[in-house]
Design an enzyme around this catalytic site. Structure first.
Site, PDB file in Angstrom:
ATOM      1  N   SER A 140      35.657  43.974  39.465  1.00 28.99           N
ATOM      2  CA  SER A 140      36.161  42.821  38.723  1.00 28.99           C
ATOM      3  C   SER A 140      35.453  41.523  39.080  1.00 28.99           C
ATOM      4  O   SER A 140      35.537  40.553  38.325  1.00 28.99           O
ATOM      5  CB  SER A 140      37.668  42.663  38.951  1.00 28.99           C
ATOM      6  OG  SER A 140      38.379  43.697  38.327  1.00 28.99           O
ATOM      7  N   ASP A 165      42.340  36.308  43.364  1.00 28.84           N
ATOM      8  CA  ASP A 165      41.709  37.572  43.002  1.00 28.84           C
ATOM      9  C   ASP A 165      40.485  37.321  42.128  1.00 28.84           C
ATOM     10  O   ASP A 165      40.284  36.227  41.603  1.00 28.84           O
ATOM     11  CB  ASP A 165      42.726  38.461  42.287  1.00 28.84           C
ATOM     12  CG  ASP A 165      42.371  39.934  42.349  1.00 28.84           C
ATOM     13  OD1 ASP A 165      41.458  40.306  43.108  1.00 28.84           O
ATOM     14  OD2 ASP A 165      43.013  40.726  41.632  1.00 28.84           O
ATOM     15  N   THR A 221      39.119  37.966  39.088  1.00 25.86           N
ATOM     16  CA  THR A 221      38.987  37.459  37.717  1.00 25.86           C
ATOM     17  C   THR A 221      39.260  35.965  37.617  1.00 25.86           C
ATOM     18  O   THR A 221      38.468  35.235  37.005  1.00 25.86           O
ATOM     19  CB  THR A 221      39.877  38.268  36.761  1.00 25.86           C
ATOM     20  OG1 THR A 221      39.543  39.657  36.885  1.00 25.86           O
ATOM     21  CG2 THR A 221      39.674  37.835  35.325  1.00 25.86           C
ATOM     22  N   ASP A 244      44.958  46.855  35.289  1.00 21.07           N
ATOM     23  CA  ASP A 244      44.006  47.453  36.230  1.00 21.07           C
ATOM     24  C   ASP A 244      44.690  47.928  37.503  1.00 21.07           C
ATOM     25  O   ASP A 244      44.483  49.056  37.956  1.00 21.07           O
ATOM     26  CB  ASP A 244      42.933  46.417  36.567  1.00 21.07           C
ATOM     27  CG  ASP A 244      42.033  46.846  37.716  1.00 21.07           C
ATOM     28  OD1 ASP A 244      41.194  47.741  37.522  1.00 21.07           O
ATOM     29  OD2 ASP A 244      42.184  46.285  38.821  1.00 21.07           O
ATOM     30  N   ASP A 304      37.269  43.355  31.496  1.00 22.42           N
ATOM     31  CA  ASP A 304      36.110  43.178  32.363  1.00 22.42           C
ATOM     32  C   ASP A 304      35.445  44.505  32.689  1.00 22.42           C
ATOM     33  O   ASP A 304      34.269  44.555  33.027  1.00 22.42           O
ATOM     34  CB  ASP A 304      36.518  42.453  33.651  1.00 22.42           C
ATOM     35  CG  ASP A 304      37.740  43.076  34.319  1.00 22.42           C
ATOM     36  OD1 ASP A 304      38.392  43.950  33.703  1.00 22.42           O
ATOM     37  OD2 ASP A 304      38.068  42.675  35.449  1.00 22.42           O
ATOM     38  N   HIS A 305      36.195  45.589  32.592  1.00 21.75           N
ATOM     39  CA  HIS A 305      35.684  46.935  32.872  1.00 21.75           C
ATOM     40  C   HIS A 305      36.747  47.905  32.412  1.00 21.75           C
ATOM     41  O   HIS A 305      37.806  47.495  31.905  1.00 21.75           O
ATOM     42  CB  HIS A 305      35.413  47.123  34.371  1.00 21.75           C
ATOM     43  CG  HIS A 305      36.627  46.913  35.219  1.00 21.75           C
ATOM     44  ND1 HIS A 305      37.632  47.862  35.340  1.00 21.75           N
ATOM     45  CD2 HIS A 305      37.047  45.852  35.948  1.00 21.75           C
ATOM     46  CE1 HIS A 305      38.588  47.396  36.104  1.00 21.75           C
ATOM     47  NE2 HIS A 305      38.273  46.170  36.493  1.00 21.75           N
TER      48      HIS A 305
END
Length: 656
Positions: free
Chosen positions: A224, A283, A285, A443, A488-489
């Site tokens: 991330s 975190d 992001t 996530d 993001d993934h």
């Protein structure tokens, strides 16, 4: 031996070497012994600030060993393609950086790691700070070392936009969210009659759908941190890196930086910036909007960067966001985890921020004052626990004031996002605003195989999108706002059928329990939307499952997981813990957690045994767009293009 003779020998050795690392790398994006960061094949926004890091490596041992004497006399030139190259100090009108030296070690492969035989590398290096390229076109940057060996990087400055097309940008990030998860969430919350859904998700109604490729600079699986870096800066980076290219020095804060979309928007337009997340706010992001470090774990420094920007090197001016909402109180109240032991509630308050610590205070907060809202220790409570199983909020000792009571009055993503819009609109109507709102625990719950909670978070995101669009319309700002929804993934998640959980519980052996799984015709229809006397009720137009504890649940799973038990039933007592360490075994050795799904069966893991949860996957992720410049987001493209498309729509490029 004379330097010229030695370097000639080194150059010959370089030409003969064919070693290429895979599992481990000497340094990402630097396959030769001369490293240029930013590396070859990168794009820039015109006028975007960045640093340059040059490194010359001299391996002492291993397959690349060249004598262990790095060249201190390397040179660096840059010029527009087709024009004469100039020394970088002349080109950028700056002074020659000082020469730095250090050593580092790495393992060439798993065999070397098992044998505890690291390769030692000696380094000479220089760094140019806060430079920019203004004229669109291709540039050639050349590092010359070891008596004529060259590392050449081609850099492209993209064409400039001519006008600003949007006033505001609202960027929703469903962390880890894939198309498969959206499909599963739709199945759980939207009724279907004879194969036709009766309602659609808010995302489904967006006029433009695209897909972005998430692979990183030096690995095809991203985390991330570097995925957010790509979205916010237009530059790929390495795993764990925030807003930088990772160099080989020991200092996690001296890596070459790239200016982010938030920093540029603030610098060019003095626009308002909002940062909202259901994660702890330091975190990856949210952090990647202001932090610049190759170590995403530098949480205290991340919090300081939200408020003060980058202070260890000359960098772009940053005076703090208008809105900062999330969890992670352990980084704010004074304790051993907070940065330099400071009270960051007080630090923000001293700079004029209103500080709120619960949903009640959030609702009552003024819209005209910059606001910090921190609502729990660590990650915020999940939608499923706040709304369906609220007893799970008790006995958590996670109050944001550090007094170890329970954080029972937490807002959700919708409440935080709507309040952020109100504050930004009240404070920044003239200049416009940029807001990032992250559904972080899609996530986090996918990692722990807690699919019910992950899909609950995704449905909360969709509800937030719908509510935000309605709110923007009421404010007269919907047509002035580019809205993007992306991830993001991804994770390797999918639904393959259904499970008769009553039948599964009644069986004695693991093999018999697996007969409860229904595939193809036996998958049946979704039971989650079937309304009963005890089903959950929602406001009109709000779509969540009518019941979570169904007999026929979804047969869902990941392709990469630890050893665990599975019974395909909602975990009513709180988030899952699929794998645990057992006393007497190494602390990084994980086994099936029997208590996680007592009635289930063992599912053998596919990951190394030091993994206690699932991992990210390669999949492309969706991009939904609506509003000004929506047409830029259709098709399949690289994750960096999210940044460049937003920058184009905001007209952030500059010729000087």
């Amino acid at each position: 031996m004379a330097f010229t003779t030695l370097f000639a020998a080194i150059a010959a050795a370089l030409l003969c070497s064919s070693a290429r690392a895979q599992t481990f790398q000497r340094l990402g994006a630097c396959p030769t012994l001369g490293c240029v960061f930013p590396p070859d094949q990168v794009d820039f926004l015109a006028g975007q600030y960045f640093d340059i890091r040059l490194e010359v490596h001299a391996p002492v041992n291993g397959t690349e060993a060249n004598g262990g004497v790095p060249d201190p006399n390397f040179t660096f030139t840059i010029g527009k393609k087709g024009s004469a190259a100039q020394n970088a100090t002349i080109f950028f009108k700056t002074t020659e950086p000082k020469l730095e030296t250090w050593n580092f070690t790495w393992y060439e492969d798993l065999f070397a790691k098992d044998a505890f035989k690291p390769s030692v590398v000696r380094v000479t290096s220089k760094a140019y700070r806060k430079v920019a390229l203004y004229e669109p076109g291709e540039y050639i940057a050349t590092l010359t070392y070891y008596n004529g060996t060259k590392t050449v990087a081609s850099w492209l400055v993209r064409d400039l936009a001519t006008i600003r097309k949007t006033k505001n940008v609202l960027l929703f990030i469903g962390d880890g969210m894939t198309t498969n998860m959206i499909t599963a969430a739709r199945l759980l919350a939207h009724k279907s009659v004879n194969g036709r859904y009766q309602t659609k998700m808010a995302m489904d109604k967006f006029p433009v759908l695209g897909h972005q490729m998430t692979h990183s600079l030096d690995s095809f699986i991203t985390d991330s941190a570097n995925s957010a870096t790509a979205l916010y800066t237009g530059h790929k980076s390495s795993v764990n890196a925030l807003g930088v290219y990772a160099d080989s020095s020991k200092d996690p804060f001296d890596d070459p930086k790239i200016e982010t979309i938030a920093e540029i928007f603030h610098r060019i337009w003095n626009g308002g910036v909002g940062i909202v997340s259901t994660a702890f706010i330091a975190d990856a992001t949210p952090a990647a909007l202001t932090a610049h470090t190759r170590d995403r774990g530098q949480y205290g420094a991340v919090v300081d960067s939200f408020l003060n920007g980058i202070t260890n090197y000359t960098w772009t001016n940053w005076t703090g966001p208008d809105v900062l909402f999330g969890g992670g109180a352990e980084q704010f109240y004074p304790n051993s985890a907070s940065y330099q032991g400071k009270d960051y509630y007080n630090e923000f308050a001293k700079k004029g921020y209103n500080v709120v610590l619960n949903n009640t205070a959030l609702r009552a907060a003024s819209n005209t004052t910059r606001t910090l809202g921190i609502f729990s220790v660590f990650n915020m409570a999940k939608w499923l626990d706040r709304n369906v199983y609220p007893d799970n909020l008790k006995n958590q000792s996670n109050s944001p004031d550090g007094k170890k009571t329970d954080a029972l009055d937490q807002p959700g993503l919708k409440e935080m996002t709507l309040k952020a819009i109100d504050i930004l609109q009240a404070r920044d109507n003239a200049t416009g605003w940029f807001l990032m709102s992250e559904a972080a625990s899609i996530d986090k719950q996918m990692h722990t195989l807690d699919y019910d909670r992950a899909l609950g978070e995704l449905l909360e995101l969709d509800d937030t999108i719908k509510a935000s669009m309605e709110h923007l319309k009421a404010l007269g700002q919907l047509n002035n706002t580019l809205i993007i929804v992306t991830a993001d993934h991804g994770h390797g998640f999918d639904v393959m059928g259904s499970v008769d959980t009553k039948y599964l519980d009644a069986q004695k052996s693991d093999r018999e329990k697996r007969n409860a799984i229904g595939t193809y015709a036996n998958s049946g229809l979704s039971q989650y939307t079937v309304e009963t006397n005890t089903s959950l009720k929602y406001s009109t137009g709000v779509n969540f499952p009518a019941q979570w504890d169904v007999r026929y649940s979804i047969f869902a799973g990941l392709t990469a997981n630890p050893d665990h038990r599975e019974n395909y039933q909602v975990h009513k007592d709180g988030p899952r813990l699929p794998a645990v360490n057992i006393t007497g075994f190494p602390s990084d050795d994980y086994f099936v957690n029997y208590k996680d799904a007592v009635s289930g069966f063992i599912v053998n893991g596919t990951l190394p045994v030091n993994n206690d949860q699932g991992v990210h996957s390669l999949t492309d992720v969706p991009v939904f767009a609506q509003g000004p410049c929506q047409e830029l987001f259709g098709g399949v493209y690289n994750s960096i293009d999210i940044f460049f498309n937003i920058a184009e729509c905001l007209n952030l490029g500059r010729l000087s």
